[in-house]
Design an enzyme around this catalytic site. Sequence first.
Site, PDB file in Angstrom:
ATOM      1  N   ASP A 257       0.815  -1.224   0.000  1.00 17.94           N
ATOM      2  CA  ASP A 257       0.000   0.000   0.000  1.00 17.94           C
ATOM      3  C   ASP A 257       0.848   1.273   0.000  1.00 17.94           C
ATOM      4  O   ASP A 257       0.355   2.335   0.366  1.00 17.94           O
ATOM      5  CB  ASP A 257      -0.926   0.011   1.231  1.00 17.94           C
ATOM      6  CG  ASP A 257      -2.262  -0.665   0.968  1.00 17.94           C
ATOM      7  OD1 ASP A 257      -2.604  -0.863  -0.212  1.00 17.94           O
ATOM      8  OD2 ASP A 257      -2.963  -0.990   1.949  1.00 17.94           O
ATOM      9  N   LYS A 260      -0.478   4.609  -0.958  1.00 17.63           N
ATOM     10  CA  LYS A 260      -1.398   5.400  -0.121  1.00 17.63           C
ATOM     11  C   LYS A 260      -0.726   6.660   0.399  1.00 17.63           C
ATOM     12  O   LYS A 260      -1.396   7.607   0.802  1.00 17.63           O
ATOM     13  CB  LYS A 260      -1.906   4.563   1.055  1.00 17.63           C
ATOM     14  CG  LYS A 260      -3.044   3.660   0.677  1.00 17.63           C
ATOM     15  CD  LYS A 260      -3.707   3.063   1.910  1.00 17.63           C
ATOM     16  CE  LYS A 260      -4.805   2.090   1.478  1.00 17.63           C
ATOM     17  NZ  LYS A 260      -5.171   1.190   2.569  1.00 17.63           N
TER      18      LYS A 260
HETATM   19 FE   LIG Z   1      -4.507  -1.600  -1.064  1.00 17.86          FE
END
Ligand SMILES: [Fe+2]
Length: 416
Positions: A257, A260
Amino acid sequence: MIQMFINLLETIPSLGRHSFQVAFLSAQIAEKMNLDPNVSFLSGLIHDLGLILPYEGKTLLDEIDDTFVIVRDTPGKPLHLHSILGSFITDYVEKLKPISPIVLKHHFPASYLDKTEENLISNIVFISDQVSRYTMINLDVSPRDILIALEDMKSFFFPEVFEACREVLNTEFVQWQLENILAGYDVTDLLDHHVRNCPDCDKKDLIQIGKIVSFIVDTKSEFTTSHTWRVAVFSEKMAEKAGRNSEDLFIAGLYHDIGKISVSYKILEKPAKLSDEEYAIMKKHVYFSYLILLPYKDENWFLPAVRHHERLDGYGYPFRLKGEEMTLEDKIIQVADVFSALLEERPYRPANTVEKALSMVREEVKKKKLSQEAFELLESSLEDFDLSSIEVGREIRKEIRTFVNRVVEKFGDYVL
Ligand SMILES: [Fe+2]
Ligand SMILES: [Fe+2]
Ligand SMILES: [Fe+2]
């Protein structure tokens, strides 16, 4: 590793352009002074990286735009919180340790510094930083104007740093490169030879950086305080059960991630379901992960990391792959990601119990979205998970606090 930082900075445009300018100019000045241009380049590139590290529950990242870089990042007190946090990040990673003191002192006037090579480079980054700020405020600026403006701050710099900067700024090459970077041209080729000369990191460094990345991503929202870490640990254990490379899946989990970091807090933290438009932006984090991690495309952990939102039925994103196009590793991280998310509270729903989360994953398996094989691995690894564990976040938070206190003890208080 450096290319990954460059790609990350490219997804945060105003910080990126500033950092590329400072990196480029620092290397030019260092070369003129017969100092190490690669160390200067690297220090310039990540001098403001501390801005993305949360401290005491807050981060400056969402406030970053050109005005921030121009107005807030100015000399007042020599010690800035972001300098300390950047110094922490570099200190945390073996290969970057040597530039940690340079990052720490990148707003220190020369009067605070002995004339060592390290301090000369931090002063080079400082003057490059001021030049970059000036070009960002005054778009059609001539190098003469910059020099006049710098003249007012002359006492902040070692005389030889000031002189080298003056000479370098007088060349058309440097002027046009700075202009080009500011205009947002792709800097990859431009900075390429420095990148190639920077130290590359081994798996140990990669895991250290990954821990910080997971901390940053998890701390971005109060609802995901241990998400990334759990995905990494769950995937690792499931891979182990399957006899696959568990370290690779651990790394995939730490980085999956990372995109993000480039998504606004307002969306990550919204206390209601997202609108279609917001949801589209949120989904795009996986594309940012792809862009940032691209330098690692030949590593085994790359594909599982960027395929964590794919689904067997072809309705996942961003590649819309079908089951047979994916490996067991891809499917493991998909299950770990969903299971971990279900255990967390969300702004619009409470956390689920382990049993409820498991049965919800089972439903997704029945709907042919998630893999049966990966689900069985999850079930059989459950007893190896420490479901309450958010130790890493807590540990890093403590380490950051200790680091900040130690610096403050040595140099006095900081400004934000
Ligand atoms: Fe994700
Ligand atoms: Fe700074
Ligand atoms: Fe800066």
